[in-house]
Design a protein around this motif. Structure first.
Motif, mmCIF file in Angstrom:
data_model
loop_
_atom_site.group_PDB
_atom_site.id
_atom_site.type_symbol
_atom_site.label_atom_id
_atom_site.label_comp_id
_atom_site.label_asym_id
_atom_site.label_seq_id
_atom_site.Cartn_x
_atom_site.Cartn_y
_atom_site.Cartn_z
ATOM 1 N N ALA A 116 0.828 -1.212 0.000
ATOM 2 C CA ALA A 116 0.000 0.000 0.000
ATOM 3 C C ALA A 116 0.860 1.258 0.000
ATOM 4 N N VAL A 117 1.898 1.275 0.819
ATOM 5 C CA VAL A 117 2.793 2.432 0.854
ATOM 6 C C VAL A 117 3.421 2.655 -0.518
ATOM 7 N N ASP A 118 3.874 1.578 -1.142
ATOM 8 C CA ASP A 118 4.471 1.687 -2.474
ATOM 9 C C ASP A 118 3.456 2.204 -3.491
ATOM 10 N N GLN A 119 2.223 1.721 -3.386
ATOM 11 C CA GLN A 119 1.175 2.163 -4.303
ATOM 12 C C GLN A 119 0.904 3.662 -4.169
ATOM 13 N N VAL A 120 0.789 4.145 -2.935
ATOM 14 C CA VAL A 120 0.511 5.569 -2.731
ATOM 15 C C VAL A 120 1.679 6.410 -3.243
ATOM 16 N N LYS A 121 2.896 5.950 -2.981
ATOM 17 C CA LYS A 121 4.058 6.676 -3.496
ATOM 18 C C LYS A 121 4.049 6.721 -5.020
ATOM 19 N N MET A 122 3.715 5.587 -5.651
ATOM 20 C CA MET A 122 3.641 5.578 -7.114
ATOM 21 C C MET A 122 2.574 6.543 -7.613
ATOM 22 N N ALA A 123 1.442 6.594 -6.930
ATOM 23 C CA ALA A 123 0.366 7.492 -7.346
ATOM 24 C C ALA A 123 0.791 8.956 -7.214
ATOM 25 N N ILE A 124 1.589 9.261 -6.205
ATOM 26 C CA ILE A 124 2.094 10.621 -6.033
ATOM 27 C C ILE A 124 3.101 10.955 -7.138
ATOM 28 N N THR A 125 3.966 9.997 -7.452
ATOM 29 C CA THR A 125 4.917 10.204 -8.552
ATOM 30 C C THR A 125 4.176 10.405 -9.868
ATOM 31 N N ALA A 126 3.142 9.583 -10.097
ATOM 32 C CA ALA A 126 2.337 9.726 -11.307
ATOM 33 C C ALA A 126 1.668 11.096 -11.348
ATOM 34 N N SER A 127 1.220 11.579 -10.202
ATOM 35 C CA SER A 127 0.617 12.912 -10.144
ATOM 36 C C SER A 127 1.621 13.965 -10.607
ATOM 37 N N LYS A 128 2.846 13.825 -10.152
ATOM 38 C CA LYS A 128 3.902 14.750 -10.587
ATOM 39 C C LYS A 128 4.078 14.690 -12.100
ATOM 40 N N HIS A 129 4.158 13.476 -12.648
ATOM 41 C CA HIS A 129 4.348 13.319 -14.087
ATOM 42 C C HIS A 129 3.196 13.927 -14.887
ATOM 43 N N LEU A 130 2.007 13.931 -14.289
ATOM 44 C CA LEU A 130 0.827 14.459 -14.974
ATOM 45 C C LEU A 130 0.619 15.950 -14.719
ATOM 46 N N GLY A 131 1.525 16.550 -13.961
ATOM 47 C CA GLY A 131 1.435 17.981 -13.696
ATOM 48 C C GLY A 131 0.426 18.355 -12.640
ATOM 49 N N MET A 132 0.047 17.403 -11.802
ATOM 50 C CA MET A 132 -0.944 17.654 -10.756
ATOM 51 C C MET A 132 -0.259 18.093 -9.459
ATOM 52 N N LYS A 133 -0.907 18.977 -8.728
ATOM 53 C CA LYS A 133 -0.343 19.503 -7.487
ATOM 54 C C LYS A 133 -0.999 18.931 -6.242
ATOM 55 N N ALA A 134 -2.081 18.168 -6.414
ATOM 56 C CA ALA A 134 -2.798 17.607 -5.263
ATOM 57 C C ALA A 134 -3.184 16.166 -5.553
ATOM 58 N N HIS A 135 -3.190 15.353 -4.500
ATOM 59 C CA HIS A 135 -3.510 13.932 -4.630
ATOM 60 C C HIS A 135 -4.422 13.514 -3.486
ATOM 61 N N GLY A 136 -5.531 12.812 -3.802
ATOM 62 C CA GLY A 136 -6.514 12.428 -2.790
ATOM 63 C C GLY A 136 -6.327 11.017 -2.301
ATOM 64 N N THR A 137 -6.555 10.818 -0.986
ATOM 65 C CA THR A 137 -6.389 9.484 -0.409
ATOM 66 C C THR A 137 -7.128 9.391 0.920
ATOM 67 N N PHE A 138 -7.103 8.209 1.503
ATOM 68 C CA PHE A 138 -7.572 7.970 2.868
ATOM 69 C C PHE A 138 -6.367 7.776 3.773
ATOM 70 N N SER A 139 -6.571 8.017 5.066
ATOM 71 C CA SER A 139 -5.477 7.852 6.035
ATOM 72 C C SER A 139 -5.323 6.420 6.508
ATOM 73 N N GLY A 140 -6.409 5.621 6.394
ATOM 74 C CA GLY A 140 -6.414 4.338 7.084
ATOM 75 C C GLY A 140 -6.739 4.553 8.554
ATOM 76 N N ALA A 141 -6.871 3.458 9.286
ATOM 77 C CA ALA A 141 -7.301 3.590 10.679
ATOM 78 C C ALA A 141 -6.775 2.449 11.542
ATOM 79 N N LEU A 142 -6.208 2.832 12.669
ATOM 80 C CA LEU A 142 -5.812 1.875 13.698
ATOM 81 C C LEU A 142 -6.708 1.989 14.923
ATOM 82 N N ALA A 143 -7.255 3.175 15.163
ATOM 83 C CA ALA A 143 -8.030 3.436 16.381
ATOM 84 C C ALA A 143 -9.533 3.368 16.177
ATOM 85 N N TRP A 144 -10.000 3.219 14.936
ATOM 86 C CA TRP A 144 -11.426 3.307 14.668
ATOM 87 C C TRP A 144 -12.280 2.351 15.496
#
Length: 350
Positions: A116-144
Protein backbone atom coordinates in the motif's frame (compact mmCIF):
# COMPACT_ATOMS: atom_id res chain seq x y z
CA UNK A 1 -9.96 35.44 -5.46
CA UNK A 2 -9.97 32.69 -8.04
CA UNK A 3 -12.73 31.00 -9.99
CA UNK A 4 -13.04 27.35 -8.96
CA UNK A 5 -12.32 24.90 -11.78
CA UNK A 6 -14.96 22.47 -12.96
CA UNK A 7 -17.18 20.68 -13.19
CA UNK A 8 -15.12 17.51 -12.79
CA UNK A 9 -16.23 14.03 -11.73
CA UNK A 10 -14.60 11.25 -9.73
CA UNK A 11 -14.56 8.07 -11.80
CA UNK A 12 -14.27 5.64 -8.88
CA UNK A 13 -17.99 4.88 -8.79
CA UNK A 14 -18.24 4.46 -12.58
CA UNK A 15 -15.27 2.41 -13.81
CA UNK A 16 -16.46 -1.11 -14.67
CA UNK A 17 -16.29 -3.83 -17.31
CA UNK A 18 -19.34 -2.35 -19.09
CA UNK A 19 -19.03 0.14 -21.96
CA UNK A 20 -18.50 3.08 -21.90
CA UNK A 21 -16.95 2.69 -18.46
CA UNK A 22 -14.39 0.05 -19.41
CA UNK A 23 -11.68 2.10 -21.14
CA UNK A 24 -9.98 5.44 -20.72
CA UNK A 25 -10.95 6.71 -24.15
CA UNK A 26 -14.61 5.72 -23.81
CA UNK A 27 -15.15 6.99 -20.29
CA UNK A 28 -13.62 10.39 -21.01
CA UNK A 29 -15.86 10.76 -24.05
CA UNK A 30 -18.85 9.85 -21.85
CA UNK A 31 -18.07 12.40 -19.13
CA UNK A 32 -17.59 15.09 -21.76
CA UNK A 33 -21.03 14.27 -23.14
CA UNK A 34 -22.40 14.63 -19.61
CA UNK A 35 -21.06 18.18 -19.49
CA UNK A 36 -17.85 17.74 -17.51
CA UNK A 37 -14.50 19.32 -18.29
CA UNK A 38 -12.35 17.37 -15.82
CA UNK A 39 -11.95 13.97 -14.17
CA UNK A 40 -10.50 12.65 -10.94
CA UNK A 41 -8.97 9.25 -11.65
CA UNK A 42 -8.95 6.23 -9.29
CA UNK A 43 -5.39 4.92 -9.49
CA UNK A 44 -6.51 1.36 -8.67
CA UNK A 45 -8.78 1.13 -11.75
CA UNK A 46 -6.37 -0.66 -14.08
CA UNK A 47 -8.91 -0.64 -16.92
CA UNK A 48 -8.40 3.13 -16.97
CA UNK A 49 -4.79 3.69 -15.92
CA UNK A 50 -1.61 1.62 -15.54
CA UNK A 51 -0.27 3.04 -12.28
CA UNK A 52 3.13 1.42 -12.58
CA UNK A 53 3.65 2.90 -16.04
CA UNK A 54 2.34 6.28 -14.93
CA UNK A 55 4.88 6.32 -12.10
CA UNK A 56 7.80 5.23 -14.26
CA UNK A 57 7.13 6.89 -17.62
CA UNK A 58 6.49 10.56 -18.33
CA UNK A 59 5.80 9.58 -21.95
CA UNK A 60 2.98 7.27 -20.84
CA UNK A 61 1.50 10.12 -18.78
CA UNK A 62 1.69 12.50 -21.72
CA UNK A 63 -0.16 9.97 -23.89
CA UNK A 64 -2.70 9.34 -21.13
CA UNK A 65 -3.42 13.04 -20.72
CA UNK A 66 -3.49 13.45 -24.49
CA UNK A 67 -6.34 10.96 -24.92
CA UNK A 68 -8.42 12.87 -22.38
CA UNK A 69 -7.56 16.20 -23.94
CA UNK A 70 -8.65 15.03 -27.37
CA UNK A 71 -12.01 14.19 -25.81
CA UNK A 72 -12.31 17.64 -24.22
CA UNK A 73 -11.33 16.55 -20.71
CA UNK A 74 -8.62 17.77 -18.34
CA UNK A 75 -7.05 15.69 -15.58
CA UNK A 76 -8.00 17.11 -12.20
CA UNK A 77 -6.36 14.72 -9.73
CA UNK A 78 -5.49 11.10 -9.05
CA UNK A 79 -6.94 9.20 -6.10
CA UNK A 80 -5.40 6.39 -4.03
CA UNK A 81 -8.21 6.03 -1.51
CA UNK A 82 -8.26 2.22 -1.49
CA UNK A 83 -4.49 1.92 -1.20
CA UNK A 84 -4.31 4.66 1.43
CA UNK A 85 -6.84 2.74 3.50
CA UNK A 86 -4.36 -0.15 3.63
CA UNK A 87 -1.50 1.95 4.99
CA UNK A 88 -3.09 1.40 8.41
CA UNK A 89 -5.61 -1.37 9.10
CA UNK A 90 -6.70 -2.57 12.53
CA UNK A 91 -6.70 -6.40 12.61
CA UNK A 92 -10.47 -6.41 13.15
CA UNK A 93 -10.79 -5.20 9.54
CA UNK A 94 -8.11 -7.37 7.93
CA UNK A 95 -10.50 -9.61 6.05
CA UNK A 96 -12.87 -6.80 5.09
CA UNK A 97 -10.12 -4.74 3.49
CA UNK A 98 -8.05 -7.55 1.97
CA UNK A 99 -9.97 -7.24 -1.29
CA UNK A 100 -8.52 -3.74 -1.82
CA UNK A 101 -5.04 -5.23 -2.25
CA UNK A 102 -3.27 -7.18 -4.98
CA UNK A 103 -3.92 -10.92 -4.66
CA UNK A 104 -0.24 -11.61 -3.96
CA UNK A 105 -0.36 -9.78 -0.60
CA UNK A 106 -3.80 -10.80 0.65
CA UNK A 107 -3.76 -12.62 3.95
CA UNK A 108 -0.40 -11.06 4.83
CA UNK A 109 -0.98 -7.75 6.68
CA UNK A 110 2.70 -6.79 6.73
CA UNK A 111 3.19 -7.38 3.00
CA UNK A 112 -0.13 -5.68 2.29
CA UNK A 113 0.89 -2.57 4.20
CA UNK A 114 4.23 -2.37 2.38
CA UNK A 115 2.42 -2.80 -0.94
CA UNK A 116 0.00 0.00 0.00
CA UNK A 117 2.79 2.43 0.85
CA UNK A 118 4.47 1.69 -2.47
CA UNK A 119 1.18 2.16 -4.30
CA UNK A 120 0.51 5.57 -2.73
CA UNK A 121 4.06 6.68 -3.50
CA UNK A 122 3.64 5.58 -7.11
CA UNK A 123 0.37 7.49 -7.35
CA UNK A 124 2.09 10.62 -6.03
CA UNK A 125 4.92 10.20 -8.55
CA UNK A 126 2.34 9.73 -11.31
CA UNK A 127 0.62 12.91 -10.14
CA UNK A 128 3.90 14.75 -10.59
CA UNK A 129 4.35 13.32 -14.09
CA UNK A 130 0.83 14.46 -14.97
CA UNK A 131 1.44 17.98 -13.70
CA UNK A 132 -0.94 17.65 -10.76
CA UNK A 133 -0.34 19.50 -7.49
CA UNK A 134 -2.80 17.61 -5.26
CA UNK A 135 -3.51 13.93 -4.63
CA UNK A 136 -6.51 12.43 -2.79
CA UNK A 137 -6.39 9.48 -0.41
CA UNK A 138 -7.57 7.97 2.87
CA UNK A 139 -5.48 7.85 6.04
CA UNK A 140 -6.41 4.34 7.08
CA UNK A 141 -7.30 3.59 10.68
CA UNK A 142 -5.81 1.87 13.70
CA UNK A 143 -8.03 3.44 16.38
CA UNK A 144 -11.43 3.31 14.67
CA UNK A 145 -12.72 0.25 16.60
CA UNK A 146 -12.27 2.35 19.77
CA UNK A 147 -14.23 5.36 18.50
CA UNK A 148 -16.84 5.15 21.24
CA UNK A 149 -15.33 5.36 24.73
CA UNK A 150 -16.91 2.16 26.01
CA UNK A 151 -15.36 0.04 27.31
CA UNK A 152 -13.16 2.68 28.84
CA UNK A 153 -10.08 3.13 26.70
CA UNK A 154 -6.72 2.36 28.36
CA UNK A 155 -4.59 5.44 28.98
CA UNK A 156 -2.52 6.27 25.93
CA UNK A 157 -4.27 3.92 23.49
CA UNK A 158 -5.36 6.61 21.04
CA UNK A 159 -2.07 8.48 21.36
CA UNK A 160 -0.16 5.31 20.51
CA UNK A 161 -2.38 4.67 17.49
CA UNK A 162 -1.84 8.19 16.14
CA UNK A 163 1.89 8.02 16.78
CA UNK A 164 2.01 4.87 14.64
CA UNK A 165 -0.25 6.35 11.97
CA UNK A 166 2.04 9.37 11.59
CA UNK A 167 5.10 7.11 11.54
CA UNK A 168 3.65 5.14 8.63
CA UNK A 169 2.72 8.24 6.65
CA UNK A 170 5.88 10.30 7.16
CA UNK A 171 7.91 8.54 4.41
CA UNK A 172 4.98 9.08 2.02
CA UNK A 173 4.70 12.75 2.98
CA UNK A 174 8.43 13.21 2.45
CA UNK A 175 8.10 11.61 -0.98
CA UNK A 176 5.21 13.98 -1.70
CA UNK A 177 7.43 16.91 -0.72
CA UNK A 178 10.09 15.72 -3.15
CA UNK A 179 7.42 15.53 -5.88
CA UNK A 180 5.82 18.88 -5.07
CA UNK A 181 2.41 17.23 -4.53
CA UNK A 182 -0.01 17.80 -1.64
CA UNK A 183 -1.42 14.67 0.01
CA UNK A 184 -5.10 15.43 0.64
CA UNK A 185 -6.74 13.17 3.20
CA UNK A 186 -10.48 12.81 2.75
CA UNK A 187 -11.87 13.42 6.22
CA UNK A 188 -14.17 10.45 6.42
CA UNK A 189 -15.78 8.09 8.96
CA UNK A 190 -13.92 4.79 9.03
CA UNK A 191 -10.60 6.67 8.90
CA UNK A 192 -8.65 7.80 11.91
CA UNK A 193 -8.77 11.23 10.26
CA UNK A 194 -12.55 11.62 10.38
CA UNK A 195 -13.00 15.18 11.71
CA UNK A 196 -11.03 18.32 12.44
CA UNK A 197 -9.78 17.23 15.85
CA UNK A 198 -8.36 13.94 14.56
CA UNK A 199 -6.79 15.71 11.58
CA UNK A 200 -5.09 18.11 13.99
CA UNK A 201 -3.86 15.20 16.15
CA UNK A 202 -2.26 13.68 13.05
CA UNK A 203 -0.90 17.00 11.81
CA UNK A 204 0.82 17.67 15.12
CA UNK A 205 2.57 14.29 14.95
CA UNK A 206 3.86 15.00 11.44
CA UNK A 207 5.40 18.27 12.58
CA UNK A 208 2.65 20.19 10.78
CA UNK A 209 3.94 18.75 7.55
CA UNK A 210 3.27 21.12 4.65
CA UNK A 211 2.09 18.25 2.43
CA UNK A 212 -0.44 16.81 4.93
CA UNK A 213 -3.58 18.53 3.65
CA UNK A 214 -7.32 17.98 3.34
CA UNK A 215 -9.91 16.83 0.83
CA UNK A 216 -13.09 18.67 1.83
CA UNK A 217 -16.39 16.81 1.42
CA UNK A 218 -19.35 18.35 3.28
CA UNK A 219 -21.46 15.19 3.06
CA UNK A 220 -19.31 13.44 5.66
CA UNK A 221 -19.78 16.34 8.04
CA UNK A 222 -23.56 16.44 7.66
CA UNK A 223 -23.71 12.80 8.78
CA UNK A 224 -21.57 13.65 11.84
CA UNK A 225 -23.63 16.76 12.70
CA UNK A 226 -20.46 18.83 12.26
CA UNK A 227 -20.56 22.46 11.08
CA UNK A 228 -19.38 22.00 7.50
CA UNK A 229 -19.29 25.76 6.78
CA UNK A 230 -17.21 26.68 9.82
CA UNK A 231 -14.86 23.84 8.86
CA UNK A 232 -14.03 25.65 5.58
CA UNK A 233 -12.89 28.76 7.44
CA UNK A 234 -10.94 26.83 10.06
CA UNK A 235 -8.97 24.77 7.54
CA UNK A 236 -8.95 27.09 4.52
CA UNK A 237 -5.17 26.97 4.28
CA UNK A 238 -5.16 23.15 4.29
CA UNK A 239 -8.11 22.39 1.99
CA UNK A 240 -6.54 21.54 -1.37
CA UNK A 241 -9.23 19.27 -2.87
CA UNK A 242 -13.02 19.43 -2.96
CA UNK A 243 -15.62 16.68 -3.41
CA UNK A 244 -19.06 18.01 -4.23
CA UNK A 245 -21.36 15.46 -2.63
CA UNK A 246 -24.73 15.85 -0.95
CA UNK A 247 -26.19 14.15 2.11
CA UNK A 248 -29.14 14.28 4.48
CA UNK A 249 -29.53 13.55 8.17
CA UNK A 250 -33.07 12.85 9.41
CA UNK A 251 -32.95 11.43 12.94
CA UNK A 252 -36.00 9.75 14.40
CA UNK A 253 -37.02 8.39 17.77
CA UNK A 254 -35.54 5.07 16.65
CA UNK A 255 -32.15 5.97 15.16
CA UNK A 256 -29.60 8.72 14.86
CA UNK A 257 -25.95 9.11 13.85
CA UNK A 258 -25.05 5.44 14.29
CA UNK A 259 -27.80 4.24 11.98
CA UNK A 260 -28.91 1.11 13.82
CA UNK A 261 -26.94 -1.20 11.46
CA UNK A 262 -29.40 -0.37 8.69
CA UNK A 263 -28.74 -0.30 4.94
CA UNK A 264 -27.96 3.05 3.30
CA UNK A 265 -31.56 3.43 2.16
CA UNK A 266 -32.85 3.03 5.71
CA UNK A 267 -30.26 5.05 7.62
CA UNK A 268 -31.10 8.38 9.27
CA UNK A 269 -27.99 9.75 7.59
CA UNK A 270 -27.42 8.90 3.94
CA UNK A 271 -25.68 10.26 0.87
CA UNK A 272 -27.79 11.80 -1.89
CA UNK A 273 -27.30 12.99 -5.44
CA UNK A 274 -26.55 16.68 -5.76
CA UNK A 275 -29.50 18.87 -4.93
CA UNK A 276 -31.46 16.06 -3.25
CA UNK A 277 -29.83 16.45 0.17
CA UNK A 278 -29.37 19.13 2.81
CA UNK A 279 -25.97 20.65 2.05
CA UNK A 280 -26.15 24.40 1.42
CA UNK A 281 -23.88 24.44 -1.62
CA UNK A 282 -24.52 28.11 -2.29
CA UNK A 283 -22.83 28.86 1.01
CA UNK A 284 -20.13 26.21 0.45
CA UNK A 285 -19.09 27.59 -2.94
CA UNK A 286 -19.22 31.16 -1.60
CA UNK A 287 -16.86 30.32 1.25
CA UNK A 288 -14.52 28.27 -0.94
CA UNK A 289 -14.35 31.15 -3.43
CA UNK A 290 -13.85 33.82 -0.78
CA UNK A 291 -11.07 31.71 0.75
CA UNK A 292 -9.21 31.55 -2.59
CA UNK A 293 -9.63 27.83 -3.26
CA UNK A 294 -7.93 27.35 -6.62
CA UNK A 295 -8.67 23.67 -7.25
CA UNK A 296 -11.40 21.60 -8.86
CA UNK A 297 -15.02 21.09 -7.87
CA UNK A 298 -15.28 17.30 -8.28
CA UNK A 299 -18.65 15.56 -8.24
CA UNK A 300 -18.54 12.31 -6.28
CA UNK A 301 -21.76 10.50 -7.04
CA UNK A 302 -23.05 8.40 -4.14
CA UNK A 303 -26.76 7.92 -3.66
CA UNK A 304 -28.84 5.04 -2.33
CA UNK A 305 -31.80 6.00 -4.52
CA UNK A 306 -30.92 7.62 -7.84
CA UNK A 307 -29.35 5.93 -10.87
CA UNK A 308 -25.66 6.93 -11.18
CA UNK A 309 -25.93 8.11 -14.77
CA UNK A 310 -28.79 10.43 -13.86
CA UNK A 311 -26.83 11.67 -10.87
CA UNK A 312 -23.78 12.30 -13.05
CA UNK A 313 -25.71 14.22 -15.69
CA UNK A 314 -27.53 16.36 -13.12
CA UNK A 315 -24.30 16.86 -11.16
CA UNK A 316 -22.52 18.56 -14.05
CA UNK A 317 -25.26 21.17 -14.39
CA UNK A 318 -25.48 21.57 -10.61
CA UNK A 319 -21.79 22.41 -10.28
CA UNK A 320 -21.86 24.73 -13.29
CA UNK A 321 -24.66 26.65 -11.62
CA UNK A 322 -22.72 26.96 -8.36
CA UNK A 323 -19.26 27.91 -9.59
CA UNK A 324 -18.83 31.63 -9.00
CA UNK A 325 -17.01 33.55 -11.72
CA UNK A 326 -15.09 35.96 -9.52
CA UNK A 327 -15.41 39.68 -10.03
CA UNK A 328 -12.46 41.77 -11.18
CA UNK A 329 -13.76 44.96 -9.62
CA UNK A 330 -15.70 46.14 -6.60
CA UNK A 331 -19.43 46.56 -7.16
CA UNK A 332 -19.29 50.17 -5.95
CA UNK A 333 -16.38 51.25 -8.15
CA UNK A 334 -18.85 53.37 -10.17
CA UNK A 335 -19.14 55.65 -7.15
CA UNK A 336 -15.42 56.12 -6.49
CA UNK A 337 -14.50 59.53 -5.14
CA UNK A 338 -10.90 59.39 -6.30
CA UNK A 339 -8.54 60.63 -3.67
CA UNK A 340 -5.37 58.98 -2.49
CA UNK A 341 -2.10 60.40 -1.22
CA UNK A 342 -2.46 64.04 -0.27
CA UNK A 343 -6.26 63.89 -0.57
CA UNK A 344 -6.45 61.14 2.04
CA UNK A 345 -4.43 63.23 4.47
CA UNK A 346 -6.65 66.24 3.86
CA UNK A 347 -9.77 64.15 4.53
CA UNK A 348 -8.30 63.06 7.86
CA UNK A 349 -7.26 66.65 8.65
CA UNK A 350 -3.65 65.52 8.95
Amino acid sequence: MKTIKGPAIFLGQFASDRAPFDSWDAITKWVAEMGYVGVQVPSWADRLIDLSKAASSKDYCDEFAGVARENGIELAELSSHLQGQLVAVHPAYDECFDGFAASKVRGNPKARQEWAVDQVKMAITASKHLGMKAHGTFSGALAWPYLYPWPQRPTGLIETAFDELAKRWMPILEHAEDCGVDVCYEIHPGEDLHDGITYEMFLERTGNHARANMLYDPSHYVLQCLDYLDNIDIYKDRIKMFHVKDAEFNPTGRQGVYGGYQSWVNRAGRFRSLGDGQVDFGAVFSKMTANDFAGWAVVEWECALKHPEDGAREGAEFVKAHIIRVTEKAFDDFATSGGGGAANRRMLRL
